[in-house]
Design a protein around this motif. Structure first.
Motif, PDB file in Angstrom:
ATOM      1  N   ILE A 111       6.010 -32.015   3.740  1.00 45.41           N
ATOM      2  CA  ILE A 111       6.342 -30.568   4.432  1.00 45.41           C
ATOM      3  C   ILE A 111       5.636 -29.503   3.744  1.00 45.41           C
ATOM      4  O   ILE A 111       4.993 -29.726   2.729  1.00 45.41           O
ATOM      5  CB  ILE A 111       7.944 -30.773   3.667  1.00 45.41           C
ATOM      6  CG1 ILE A 111       8.573 -29.652   3.947  1.00 45.41           C
ATOM      7  CG2 ILE A 111       7.886 -30.967   2.053  1.00 45.41           C
ATOM      8  CD1 ILE A 111      10.171 -29.589   3.565  1.00 45.41           C
ATOM      9  N   ILE A 112       5.581 -28.544   4.378  1.00 44.08           N
ATOM     10  CA  ILE A 112       4.618 -27.373   4.057  1.00 44.08           C
ATOM     11  C   ILE A 112       5.267 -26.027   4.081  1.00 44.08           C
ATOM     12  O   ILE A 112       6.264 -25.555   4.917  1.00 44.08           O
ATOM     13  CB  ILE A 112       3.588 -27.273   4.981  1.00 44.08           C
ATOM     14  CG1 ILE A 112       2.399 -26.318   4.392  1.00 44.08           C
ATOM     15  CG2 ILE A 112       3.859 -27.030   6.431  1.00 44.08           C
ATOM     16  CD1 ILE A 112       1.034 -26.205   4.891  1.00 44.08           C
ATOM     17  N   PHE A 113       5.092 -25.185   2.971  1.00 47.66           N
ATOM     18  CA  PHE A 113       5.709 -24.064   2.919  1.00 47.66           C
ATOM     19  C   PHE A 113       4.487 -22.931   2.971  1.00 47.66           C
ATOM     20  O   PHE A 113       3.546 -22.849   1.953  1.00 47.66           O
ATOM     21  CB  PHE A 113       6.517 -23.755   1.584  1.00 47.66           C
ATOM     22  CG  PHE A 113       7.496 -24.662   1.361  1.00 47.66           C
ATOM     23  CD1 PHE A 113       8.983 -24.284   1.941  1.00 47.66           C
ATOM     24  CD2 PHE A 113       7.424 -26.274   0.961  1.00 47.66           C
ATOM     25  CE1 PHE A 113       9.918 -25.245   1.797  1.00 47.66           C
ATOM     26  CE2 PHE A 113       8.374 -26.998   0.820  1.00 47.66           C
ATOM     27  CZ  PHE A 113       9.858 -26.504   1.336  1.00 47.66           C
ATOM     28  N   MET A 114       4.659 -21.834   3.812  1.00 48.56           N
ATOM     29  CA  MET A 114       3.629 -21.228   4.019  1.00 48.56           C
ATOM     30  C   MET A 114       4.033 -19.528   3.850  1.00 48.56           C
ATOM     31  O   MET A 114       4.759 -19.168   4.499  1.00 48.56           O
ATOM     32  CB  MET A 114       2.957 -20.910   5.508  1.00 48.56           C
ATOM     33  CG  MET A 114       2.682 -22.404   5.946  1.00 48.56           C
ATOM     34  SD  MET A 114       2.071 -22.587   7.673  1.00 48.56           S
ATOM     35  CE  MET A 114       1.002 -23.937   7.627  1.00 48.56           C
ATOM     36  N   ASP A 115       3.355 -18.982   2.694  1.00 48.53           N
ATOM     37  CA  ASP A 115       3.591 -17.565   2.243  1.00 48.53           C
ATOM     38  C   ASP A 115       2.904 -16.636   3.413  1.00 48.53           C
ATOM     39  O   ASP A 115       1.668 -16.704   3.513  1.00 48.53           O
ATOM     40  CB  ASP A 115       3.187 -17.227   0.910  1.00 48.53           C
ATOM     41  CG  ASP A 115       3.625 -16.004   0.314  1.00 48.53           C
ATOM     42  OD1 ASP A 115       3.845 -15.268   1.186  1.00 48.53           O
ATOM     43  OD2 ASP A 115       3.553 -15.789  -0.668  1.00 48.53           O
ATOM     44  N   ALA A 116       3.691 -15.813   4.100  1.00 48.90           N
ATOM     45  CA  ALA A 116       3.100 -15.030   5.209  1.00 48.90           C
ATOM     46  C   ALA A 116       2.870 -13.576   4.565  1.00 48.90           C
ATOM     47  O   ALA A 116       2.447 -12.715   5.322  1.00 48.90           O
ATOM     48  CB  ALA A 116       3.904 -14.802   6.344  1.00 48.90           C
ATOM     49  N   THR A 117       2.650 -13.415   3.246  1.00 51.13           N
ATOM     50  CA  THR A 117       2.477 -12.005   2.763  1.00 51.13           C
ATOM     51  C   THR A 117       0.938 -11.792   2.881  1.00 51.13           C
ATOM     52  O   THR A 117       0.027 -12.630   2.894  1.00 51.13           O
ATOM     53  CB  THR A 117       2.613 -12.185   1.257  1.00 51.13           C
ATOM     54  OG1 THR A 117       3.989 -12.707   0.929  1.00 51.13           O
ATOM     55  CG2 THR A 117       2.336 -10.927   0.535  1.00 51.13           C
ATOM     56  N   GLY A 118       0.682 -10.570   3.422  1.00 50.47           N
ATOM     57  CA  GLY A 118      -0.977 -10.119   3.732  1.00 50.47           C
ATOM     58  C   GLY A 118      -0.889  -9.895   5.188  1.00 50.47           C
ATOM     59  O   GLY A 118      -1.975  -9.697   5.819  1.00 50.47           O
ATOM     60  N   LEU A 119       0.096 -10.508   6.354  1.00 49.06           N
ATOM     61  CA  LEU A 119      -0.071 -10.554   7.398  1.00 49.06           C
ATOM     62  C   LEU A 119      -0.235  -8.936   7.948  1.00 49.06           C
ATOM     63  O   LEU A 119       0.609  -8.203   7.481  1.00 49.06           O
ATOM     64  CB  LEU A 119       0.902 -11.197   8.259  1.00 49.06           C
ATOM     65  CG  LEU A 119       0.788 -12.864   8.506  1.00 49.06           C
ATOM     66  CD1 LEU A 119       1.946 -13.108   9.402  1.00 49.06           C
ATOM     67  CD2 LEU A 119      -0.313 -13.047   9.323  1.00 49.06           C
ATOM     68  N   ASN A 120      -1.181  -8.865   8.951  1.00 49.88           N
ATOM     69  CA  ASN A 120      -1.277  -7.460   9.528  1.00 49.88           C
ATOM     70  C   ASN A 120      -1.987  -7.538  10.884  1.00 49.88           C
ATOM     71  O   ASN A 120      -2.020  -8.616  11.363  1.00 49.88           O
ATOM     72  CB  ASN A 120      -2.333  -6.463   8.592  1.00 49.88           C
ATOM     73  CG  ASN A 120      -3.492  -7.185   8.018  1.00 49.88           C
ATOM     74  OD1 ASN A 120      -4.284  -7.648   9.059  1.00 49.88           O
ATOM     75  ND2 ASN A 120      -4.093  -7.079   6.827  1.00 49.88           N
ATOM     76  N   ARG A 121      -2.160  -6.551  11.297  1.00 48.40           N
ATOM     77  CA  ARG A 121      -2.941  -6.646  12.558  1.00 48.40           C
ATOM     78  C   ARG A 121      -4.202  -7.471  12.876  1.00 48.40           C
ATOM     79  O   ARG A 121      -4.645  -7.911  14.027  1.00 48.40           O
ATOM     80  CB  ARG A 121      -3.247  -4.937  13.086  1.00 48.40           C
ATOM     81  CG  ARG A 121      -2.037  -4.239  13.401  1.00 48.40           C
ATOM     82  CD  ARG A 121      -2.213  -3.055  14.040  1.00 48.40           C
ATOM     83  NE  ARG A 121      -0.857  -2.162  14.180  1.00 48.40           N
ATOM     84  CZ  ARG A 121      -0.208  -2.148  15.231  1.00 48.40           C
ATOM     85  NH1 ARG A 121      -0.663  -3.024  16.214  1.00 48.40           N
ATOM     86  NH2 ARG A 121       0.685  -1.311  15.162  1.00 48.40           N
ATOM     87  N   ASN A 122      -5.040  -7.517  11.892  1.00 51.54           N
ATOM     88  CA  ASN A 122      -6.206  -8.386  11.668  1.00 51.54           C
ATOM     89  C   ASN A 122      -5.657  -9.797  12.254  1.00 51.54           C
ATOM     90  O   ASN A 122      -6.703 -10.625  12.713  1.00 51.54           O
ATOM     91  CB  ASN A 122      -6.887  -8.419  10.622  1.00 51.54           C
ATOM     92  CG  ASN A 122      -7.552  -7.129  10.089  1.00 51.54           C
ATOM     93  OD1 ASN A 122      -7.918  -6.337  11.072  1.00 51.54           O
ATOM     94  ND2 ASN A 122      -7.484  -6.932   8.580  1.00 51.54           N
ATOM     95  N   CYS A 123      -4.510 -10.099  12.072  1.00 53.27           N
ATOM     96  CA  CYS A 123      -4.188 -11.854  12.429  1.00 53.27           C
ATOM     97  C   CYS A 123      -4.371 -12.107  13.968  1.00 53.27           C
ATOM     98  O   CYS A 123      -4.712 -13.173  14.330  1.00 53.27           O
ATOM     99  CB  CYS A 123      -2.848 -11.974  12.043  1.00 53.27           C
ATOM    100  SG  CYS A 123      -1.450 -10.862  13.005  1.00 53.27           S
ATOM    101  N   PHE A 124      -4.315 -10.911  14.769  1.00 53.90           N
ATOM    102  CA  PHE A 124      -4.367 -11.418  16.173  1.00 53.90           C
ATOM    103  C   PHE A 124      -6.274 -11.740  16.691  1.00 53.90           C
ATOM    104  O   PHE A 124      -6.295 -12.465  17.618  1.00 53.90           O
ATOM    105  CB  PHE A 124      -4.177 -10.138  17.057  1.00 53.90           C
ATOM    106  CG  PHE A 124      -2.839  -9.832  17.049  1.00 53.90           C
ATOM    107  CD1 PHE A 124      -1.772 -10.841  17.756  1.00 53.90           C
ATOM    108  CD2 PHE A 124      -2.132  -8.891  16.322  1.00 53.90           C
ATOM    109  CE1 PHE A 124      -0.443 -10.402  17.624  1.00 53.90           C
ATOM    110  CE2 PHE A 124      -0.896  -8.626  16.163  1.00 53.90           C
ATOM    111  CZ  PHE A 124       0.045  -9.566  16.719  1.00 53.90           C
ATOM    112  N   LYS A 125      -6.885 -11.446  15.590  1.00 55.57           N
ATOM    113  CA  LYS A 125      -8.390 -11.813  15.618  1.00 55.57           C
ATOM    114  C   LYS A 125      -8.665 -13.335  15.581  1.00 55.57           C
ATOM    115  O   LYS A 125      -9.495 -14.154  15.755  1.00 55.57           O
ATOM    116  CB  LYS A 125      -9.293 -10.951  14.613  1.00 55.57           C
ATOM    117  CG  LYS A 125      -9.225  -9.466  14.859  1.00 55.57           C
ATOM    118  CD  LYS A 125     -10.221  -9.048  13.725  1.00 55.57           C
ATOM    119  CE  LYS A 125     -10.052  -7.324  13.676  1.00 55.57           C
ATOM    120  NZ  LYS A 125     -10.920  -7.139  12.793  1.00 55.57           N
ATOM    121  N   VAL A 126      -7.325 -13.904  14.925  1.00 52.85           N
ATOM    122  CA  VAL A 126      -7.719 -15.329  14.418  1.00 52.85           C
ATOM    123  C   VAL A 126      -7.129 -16.162  15.421  1.00 52.85           C
ATOM    124  O   VAL A 126      -7.091 -17.367  15.341  1.00 52.85           O
ATOM    125  CB  VAL A 126      -6.695 -15.382  13.206  1.00 52.85           C
ATOM    126  CG1 VAL A 126      -7.324 -16.908  12.324  1.00 52.85           C
ATOM    127  CG2 VAL A 126      -7.189 -14.521  12.099  1.00 52.85           C
TER     128      VAL A 126
END
Length: 214
Positions: A111-126
């Protein structure tokens, strides 16, 4: 007559060439195959914090910092990312085997827990990288994720997920749950307090460093 000082029968002769060569250790082999493993570990923070209520390994990941960095995805080629990611997933099997031994039952998921803190528009590059990694995981490691919980998800994270969902297996998406804060009730439903890092209100003391930006 001059005394012979060297020769095949001399006791002082260097026999080092006759000594058997030692086999390389696992660490040496890994370093040879994955020369920038330490760099990968700095870029992709994923730690095992304990077991859930079903004895499955628990992972916490700083996903938002990685996706929002704007540059970390460019540190490796897609093929190298897949190679390092496969190494990462192999660790899951070690943890599942250890839990199977200690619990005396077969453990086949985590089971995995992912902290999304820090997401911004740069994420679409990934997105291309996420697509490549997800395809590799679904090919080589189908169905080993029991539940995937994303938390501290900002609005842009919800938009990103709609794009990512297009190339995820429907069975995988059925296991993904998004929360816009720290859902302690959801945490407690699945894992004990000693598997929750202290920064989220738990008592786990396993180091959970910030993501390196390189």
């Amino acid at each position: 007559q001059q005394q012979q000082t060297s020769g095949p029968n001399n006791n002082n002769n260097d026999n080092s060439q006759d000594e058997p060569q030692s086999s390389p250790s696992n660490d040496e082999l890994i370093l040879k195959l994955l020369p920038e493993l330490e760099k990968y570990k700095r870029l992709r923070i994923r730690v095992f914090t304990g077991l859930d209520h079903e004895d499955r390994p628990v992972i916490f990941e700083r996903l938002g910092e990685f996706l929002g960095s704007g540059t970390n995805q460019d540190q490796f080629t897609l093929q190298d990312w897949i190679k390092y990611y496969i190494w990462d997933f192999e660790r899951h099997f070690v943890e599942m085997r250890n839990s199977s031994t200690s619990s005396k039952k077969t453990i086949t998921q985590f089971i995995i827990f992912m902290d999304a803190t820090g997401l911004n528009r740069n994420c679409f590059k990934v997105l291309p990288l996420l697509k490549g990694l997800s395809q590799a995981v679904e090919t080589h490691y189908p169905e080993i994720a029991g539940r995937i919980i994303l938390f501290n998800v900002p609005m842009i994270g919800t938009i990103l997920y709609k794009a990512v969902k297009l190339f995820l297996d429907p069975i995988t998406t059925s296991k993904i749950y998004l929360h816009n804060g720290i859902p302690m009730d959801e945490f407690s439903k699945h894992i004990p307090m000693d598997a929750i890092p202290q920064e989220y209100g738990g008592t786990c003391e396993v180091p959970f460093p910030k993501t390196s930006k390189e």
